[in-house]
Design a protein around this motif. Structure first.
Motif, mmCIF file in Angstrom:
data_model
loop_
_atom_site.group_PDB
_atom_site.id
_atom_site.type_symbol
_atom_site.label_atom_id
_atom_site.label_comp_id
_atom_site.label_asym_id
_atom_site.label_seq_id
_atom_site.Cartn_x
_atom_site.Cartn_y
_atom_site.Cartn_z
ATOM 1 N N LEU A 1 0.608 -1.260 0.022
ATOM 2 C CA LEU A 1 -0.051 -0.098 -0.071
ATOM 3 C C LEU A 1 0.770 1.277 0.082
ATOM 4 N N TYR A 2 1.775 1.292 0.846
ATOM 5 C CA TYR A 2 2.703 2.462 0.804
ATOM 6 C C TYR A 2 3.464 2.685 -0.335
ATOM 7 N N GLN A 3 3.842 1.531 -1.281
ATOM 8 C CA GLN A 3 4.697 1.681 -2.648
ATOM 9 C C GLN A 3 3.480 2.216 -3.715
ATOM 10 N N ILE A 4 2.143 1.888 -3.380
ATOM 11 C CA ILE A 4 1.198 2.345 -4.213
ATOM 12 C C ILE A 4 0.857 3.774 -4.103
ATOM 13 N N ASN A 5 0.660 4.228 -2.888
ATOM 14 C CA ASN A 5 0.719 5.722 -2.707
ATOM 15 C C ASN A 5 1.950 6.359 -3.180
ATOM 16 N N ARG A 6 3.104 5.956 -3.099
ATOM 17 C CA ARG A 6 4.464 6.646 -3.505
ATOM 18 C C ARG A 6 4.085 6.714 -5.041
ATOM 19 N N ASP A 7 3.720 5.721 -5.839
ATOM 20 C CA ASP A 7 3.630 5.583 -7.148
ATOM 21 C C ASP A 7 2.654 6.643 -7.667
ATOM 22 N N MET A 8 1.677 6.595 -6.901
ATOM 23 C CA MET A 8 0.625 7.652 -7.385
ATOM 24 C C MET A 8 1.249 9.055 -7.316
ATOM 25 N N LEU A 9 2.038 9.486 -6.205
ATOM 26 C CA LEU A 9 2.546 10.813 -6.366
ATOM 27 C C LEU A 9 3.342 10.933 -7.274
ATOM 28 N N ASP A 10 4.233 9.829 -7.803
ATOM 29 C CA ASP A 10 4.746 9.851 -9.005
ATOM 30 C C ASP A 10 4.444 10.403 -10.271
ATOM 31 N N CYS A 11 3.063 10.071 -10.310
ATOM 32 C CA CYS A 11 2.079 10.362 -11.640
ATOM 33 C C CYS A 11 1.815 11.914 -11.363
ATOM 34 N N ILE A 12 2.012 12.471 -10.632
ATOM 35 C CA ILE A 12 1.517 14.023 -10.475
ATOM 36 C C ILE A 12 2.870 14.833 -10.241
ATOM 37 N N ASP A 13 3.045 16.236 -11.074
ATOM 38 C CA ASP A 13 3.804 17.161 -11.010
ATOM 39 C C ASP A 13 3.700 17.742 -9.538
ATOM 40 N N GLU A 14 4.629 17.633 -8.795
ATOM 41 C CA GLU A 14 4.615 18.311 -7.493
ATOM 42 C C GLU A 14 4.498 19.837 -7.345
ATOM 43 N N GLU A 15 5.367 20.368 -8.319
ATOM 44 C CA GLU A 15 4.995 22.047 -8.615
ATOM 45 C C GLU A 15 3.719 22.522 -9.056
ATOM 46 N N THR A 16 3.267 21.633 -9.992
ATOM 47 C CA THR A 16 1.845 22.460 -10.791
ATOM 48 C C THR A 16 0.801 21.633 -10.229
#
Length: 154
Positions: A4-19
């Motif tokens: 579950l923690y890896q899925i959450n991390r991968d989901m964040l990788d799909c979103i640009d942190e700045e924009t």
């Protein structure tokens, strides 16, 4: 399937942190489904474990009752045998019946017990009463009401 923690991390990788822009919408959608499946499986596992624990508890009560009945019956039979034998010793191949002396203290109602032989009982905190008082606005130094967020799986 990932943790579950890896899925959450991968989901964040799909979103640009700045924009905040979604970089890979298909991957994000896939990860959301994977996360839902993971959460569903864990929730079902929790429900099964809780049901198992309840079954074990019920069995424990049945065995505790059987144990109590067996011990009470054994004590009753010992008293019956003691009355019938009246101190007679018996040595057989399957069993031995013997006697031993013992002493006990009998304290009658209203007896004056010396303070040196009294055992103090420690105070017990009434947490339910304290909780009610704190909810009503009472203030006690060093005591506070903590609100927790507990998960429930049904």
């Amino acid at each position: 399937m990932s943790a579950l923690y890896q899925i959450n991390r991968d989901m964040l990788d799909c979103i640009d942190e700045e924009t905040g822009e979604i970089l890979d919408i298909d991957r994000l959608s896939s990860l959301r489904m994977e996360k839902y499946d993971k959460v569903r499986n864990i929730a079902c596992w929790i429900k099964n474990l809780i049901a198992d624990a309840k079954d074990y508890e019920d069995e424990e009560k049945v065995f505790a009752h059987r144990k109590t009945v067996a011990r009470n019956k054994a004590e009753s039979l010992k008293a019956y045998l003691a009355a019938a034998l009246n101190g007679e010793k018996i040595n057989a191949r399957e069993f031995t019946i013997g006697w031993r002396k013992s002493q006990s203290v009998d304290i009658r109602e209203g007896a004056d017990i010396p303070p040196a032989y009294l055992i103090p009982v420690p105070d017990k905190v009434d947490k339910i009463g304290l909780k009610d008082a704190l909810k009503k606005g009472c203030i006690f130094p060093g005591i506070r009401l903590i609100e927790r967020n507990n998960i429930q799986v049904k």
